[in-house]
Design an enzyme around this catalytic site. Sequence first.
Site, PDB file in Angstrom:
ATOM      1  N   LYS A  69      77.884  33.036 -21.502  1.00 18.56           N
ATOM      2  CA  LYS A  69      78.893  32.916 -20.452  1.00 18.56           C
ATOM      3  C   LYS A  69      79.100  34.272 -19.810  1.00 18.56           C
ATOM      4  CE  LYS A  69      81.996  30.460 -18.239  1.00 18.56           C
ATOM      5  NZ  LYS A  69      81.596  31.134 -16.993  1.00 18.56           N
ATOM      6  N   LYS A  93      84.203  39.663 -25.956  1.00 16.68           N
ATOM      7  CA  LYS A  93      85.389  39.111 -25.291  1.00 16.68           C
ATOM      8  C   LYS A  93      85.601  37.646 -25.682  1.00 16.68           C
ATOM      9  CE  LYS A  93      85.865  40.360 -21.073  1.00 16.68           C
ATOM     10  NZ  LYS A  93      85.713  40.498 -19.602  1.00 16.68           N
ATOM     11  N   LYS A 105      75.593  38.130 -18.408  1.00 14.01           N
ATOM     12  CA  LYS A 105      76.015  38.717 -17.129  1.00 14.01           C
ATOM     13  C   LYS A 105      74.824  38.689 -16.187  1.00 14.01           C
ATOM     14  CE  LYS A 105      79.937  40.430 -15.607  1.00 14.01           C
ATOM     15  NZ  LYS A 105      81.270  39.914 -15.966  1.00 14.01           N
ATOM     16  N   THR A 189      92.591  35.882 -14.710  1.00 15.92           N
ATOM     17  CA  THR A 189      92.382  37.212 -15.289  1.00 15.92           C
ATOM     18  C   THR A 189      93.686  38.004 -15.294  1.00 15.92           C
ATOM     19  OG1 THR A 189      90.070  37.244 -14.592  1.00 15.92           O
ATOM     20  CG2 THR A 189      91.074  39.366 -15.104  1.00 15.92           C
ATOM     21  N   ASN A 220      90.538  40.719  -6.651  1.00 13.28           N
ATOM     22  CA  ASN A 220      91.251  39.554  -7.162  1.00 13.28           C
ATOM     23  C   ASN A 220      92.150  39.915  -8.340  1.00 13.28           C
ATOM     24  OD1 ASN A 220      91.794  36.656  -7.357  1.00 13.28           O
ATOM     25  ND2 ASN A 220      90.646  36.763  -9.251  1.00 13.28           N
ATOM     26  N   SER A 348      87.922  29.847 -17.567  1.00 17.35           N
ATOM     27  CA  SER A 348      86.569  29.344 -17.293  1.00 17.35           C
ATOM     28  C   SER A 348      86.157  28.337 -18.371  1.00 17.35           C
ATOM     29  CB  SER A 348      85.562  30.496 -17.251  1.00 17.35           C
ATOM     30  OG  SER A 348      85.535  31.111 -15.995  1.00 17.35           O
TER      31      SER A 348
END
Length: 415
Positions: A69, A93, A105, A189, A220, A348
Amino acid sequence: MQQFNPYEMAVQQFERAADKLGLSEDMREILRKPKRELVVNFPLRLDSGRIKTLTGYRVQHNVNRGPAKGGIRYGPDVTLDEVKALAMWMTWKCAVVGIPYGGAKGGVICDPRNMTAGELERMTRRFTTEISIIIGPHSDIPAPDINTNSQVMAWMMDTYSMHEGFSVPAVVTGKPLSIGGSEGRNDATATGVLFVTRRAARRIGMPLRGARVSIQGFGNAGSVAARLFHSEGCKIVAFSDTSGGLYNEEGLDPALVQRHKLEHGTVATYPHGQSISSTDVLEVPCDILIPAATEGQITEHNAEKIQARILAEAANGPTTPEADAILFNKGCLVIPDILANAGGVTVSYFEWVQDLQSLFWDDADITHRLEVIMNKAFDAVANKAEEYHCDLRLGANMLAISRVAEATLVRGIYP
């Protein structure tokens, strides 16, 4: 001056935690390196008719706890080492908040500010096709990151679905609501940053209401954090974006600053504040500092000048290991990125679960579930740090790495 290498920093953080855990060399050999590194070079037809070849990456660090992810970023400075570091941080994380993912990523070397909407769409669709050999709803699920958004995710989802012959909404997260996105994803976030900062403030006996907050980065995460902390009664004293910074000890209204940025392209020219550099934003008098820009912003050169009592990392990798030691000795409580900004990947995960079961939750349910997970993760990290008399980053890394190591041992090595 030595060039900053995010992957070397990520490995350095890993080794520090591995030493504290007494991790075997065999386990370190498995966990310090990415599982897969895909590099793709692909053609893009520009609006002018010319062809330009672009380079993109997708790195999967570890999938022992579940599918990979991680976000996709577009930018002229994207490097393979940066993507590898971010993939490793994503592994930790996901583990630290206890969601069943590994880390990944991706990125494309490009300058999206100088590209038309048509060029961005064609680039996204071709890049998706190139990495479709390793992404999928049960293997690797991309999400938005720097210079990508819900529209980019919609193009990625549609492209993957066209190859499959049917809609696969769970292949990406951060999508528009109309095609399987989740309530609360855009603010996730920053909402997670608020929850763990509130928990940290309570732990050190600092009231959140009236606290002075400085935010580096007005994308954001930074802009939403400004709004959320302002609504909690905090005083937002400084902002910055890529063009510069702004400081006002009396406080700034995030909504007015946001409107100014939309009209003028930057926060730095907002008239009701003192113009400062984007790095000066890190050093202004404040109680809470939120770096929400890019990696390597807080180093041994400026850590001593930081005045905040709490530093909540909304960005990935903003603080170097050398700076960590200085801040810890100063008594500054650093909430590390793998905990502080994990709200995004947590929601997510909620979106992915909702897509897989075709059953959706409302905003209040999402926020409640997120708060429970973030608070539980913060308490676990803080307790680990207390147990080992170390900073929260080491505590978070130890907690996360031990969970990934346990999954690796239980699964064993095939064949």
